[in-house]
Design an enzyme around this catalytic site. Structure first.
Site, PDB file in Angstrom:
ATOM      1  N   ASN A   9      33.790  32.657  49.197  1.00 32.51           N
ATOM      2  CA  ASN A   9      35.516  32.581  49.492  1.00 32.51           C
ATOM      3  C   ASN A   9      34.884  33.270  51.285  1.00 32.51           C
ATOM      4  O   ASN A   9      35.091  34.742  51.566  1.00 32.51           O
ATOM      5  CB  ASN A   9      36.087  33.448  49.100  1.00 32.51           C
ATOM      6  N   LYS A  11      37.534  34.498  53.131  1.00 30.44           N
ATOM      7  CA  LYS A  11      38.824  34.818  53.907  1.00 30.44           C
ATOM      8  C   LYS A  11      39.306  34.446  54.867  1.00 30.44           C
ATOM      9  O   LYS A  11      39.310  32.863  55.166  1.00 30.44           O
ATOM     10  CB  LYS A  11      39.204  36.099  52.718  1.00 30.44           C
ATOM     11  N   HIS A  94      43.983  33.114  44.134  1.00 30.71           N
ATOM     12  CA  HIS A  94      43.728  33.924  44.413  1.00 30.71           C
ATOM     13  C   HIS A  94      45.002  35.328  44.964  1.00 30.71           C
ATOM     14  O   HIS A  94      45.945  35.450  45.201  1.00 30.71           O
ATOM     15  CB  HIS A  94      42.417  33.603  45.901  1.00 30.71           C
ATOM     16  N   GLU A  96      45.174  38.195  46.516  1.00 25.74           N
ATOM     17  CA  GLU A  96      45.841  37.803  47.898  1.00 25.74           C
ATOM     18  C   GLU A  96      46.514  37.055  48.051  1.00 25.74           C
ATOM     19  O   GLU A  96      47.862  37.260  48.841  1.00 25.74           O
ATOM     20  CB  GLU A  96      44.512  37.912  48.676  1.00 25.74           C
ATOM     21  N   GLU A 166      38.665  38.076  38.357  1.00 29.37           N
ATOM     22  CA  GLU A 166      39.055  38.670  39.591  1.00 29.37           C
ATOM     23  C   GLU A 166      38.892  40.070  39.901  1.00 29.37           C
ATOM     24  O   GLU A 166      40.629  39.931  39.653  1.00 29.37           O
ATOM     25  CB  GLU A 166      39.173  38.144  40.798  1.00 29.37           C
ATOM     26  N   GLY A 172      36.746  43.710  46.847  1.00 31.14           N
ATOM     27  CA  GLY A 172      36.504  44.499  48.820  1.00 31.14           C
ATOM     28  C   GLY A 172      36.368  45.848  48.453  1.00 31.14           C
ATOM     29  O   GLY A 172      37.021  46.840  49.503  1.00 31.14           O
ATOM     30  N   SER A 212      33.591  42.171  44.426  1.00 34.78           N
ATOM     31  CA  SER A 212      32.170  43.155  44.686  1.00 34.78           C
ATOM     32  C   SER A 212      30.880  42.828  44.549  1.00 34.78           C
ATOM     33  O   SER A 212      30.117  43.712  44.180  1.00 34.78           O
ATOM     34  CB  SER A 212      32.240  44.677  44.389  1.00 34.78           C
TER      35      SER A 212
END
Ligand SMILES: O=C[C@H](O)COP(=O)(O)O
Length: 250
Positions: A9, A11, A94, A96, A166, A172, A212
């Site tokens: 991904n 992003k 996701h 985010e 996730e 991240g 990660s």
């Protein structure tokens, strides 16, 4: 036997010209890989990247799509447009998108149904925040995300869906979930699927881990019985690290 899928991904990284360079480097590395390889560039790079990977084993995913097919929805992208340029999968829900754009399980459920209706592979993301993990209710939260996000998705369609677990606290941050922590949740998701559908449907669903993931920790994760792949952010932006990930078993 369910398939192993490693997806990158990107992003909001990589301009179309940078994407071209990265894909060029990934094509020979993907050729050697024996897992299914998906990359998810930003929308503006999708037309050029789908053209560039045509005939290779790399599939292209979008990072989102609209919950309806067409109409007056400024700034959105339709499933029909994605299909038209050769996109084969779409990342939905996701964290985010949930955090910054208010996406709920209900909205994501509509998107998953629409993607399946148009033969696009949905990669449905679920996962708990640090607060939810520390509060001890994370399995219940994930169960709710699975049940609501997959509401009315048929047993026939379910094996076409990829679920990505996730944990938000691992995205991240460099704080990867341990193999045991990830396996506990993956096994739980599979149990929930078995209850909603049947054991054979649950056994057919690919469940990726994301958060990660890098070439150093991927083997420990992939060795777990219920972890069938990875959804990779940062480490998918460089050919050497993503190449190592998709060839982790060599
Ligand atoms: O979709 C990918 C995930 O958000 C993981 O990102 P990360 O590998 O940079 O932690």
């Amino acid at each position: 036997m369910r398939k192993s899928v490693i997806a990158g991904n990107w992003k909001m990284n990589k301009s179309p010209s940078e994407a071209k360079v990265l894909v060029e480097a990934l094509l020979p590395l993907a050729k050697e890989s024996d897992v299914e390889v998906i990359i998810a560039p930003n929308f503006v790079s999708l037309p050029s990247v789908t053209a560039q990977v045509k005939g290779s084993k790399i599939k292209v995913a979008a990072q989102n799509m609209c919950a309806i097919e067409s109409g007056a929805v400024t700034g959105e992208t339709s499933v029909l447009m994605l299909k038209d340029i050769g996109v084969e999968a779409v990342i939905l829900g996701h964290s985010e998108r949930r955090q910054y754009f208010g996406e709920t399980n209900e909205i994501v459920n509509k998107k998953i149904a629409l993607a399946l209706q148009h033969q696009l592979i949905p990669i449905y993301c679920v996962g708990e925040t640090l607060e939810e993990r520390e509060g001890g209710k994370f399995l219940a939260i994930i169960e709710q995300q699975v049940k609501e996000g997959l509401h009315n998705i048929s047993a026939t369609d379910m094996p076409k869906v990829i679920i990505a677990y996730e944990p938000v606290w691992a995205i991240g941050t460099g704080k990867v979930a341990s193999g045991e922590q990830a396996e506990e949740v993956h096994a739980h998701i599979r149990r929930v699927l078995a209850t909603l559908y049947s054991q054979s449907v649950a056994d057919a669903v690919t469940i990726q881990y994301g958060g990660s993931v890098n070439p150093e920790n991927v083997k420990e994760l992939m060795a777990k019985p219920n972890i069938d792949g990875a959804l990779v952010g940062g480490a998918s932006l460089k050919a050497d690290s993503f190449g190592a990930l998709i060839n982790y078993n060599k």
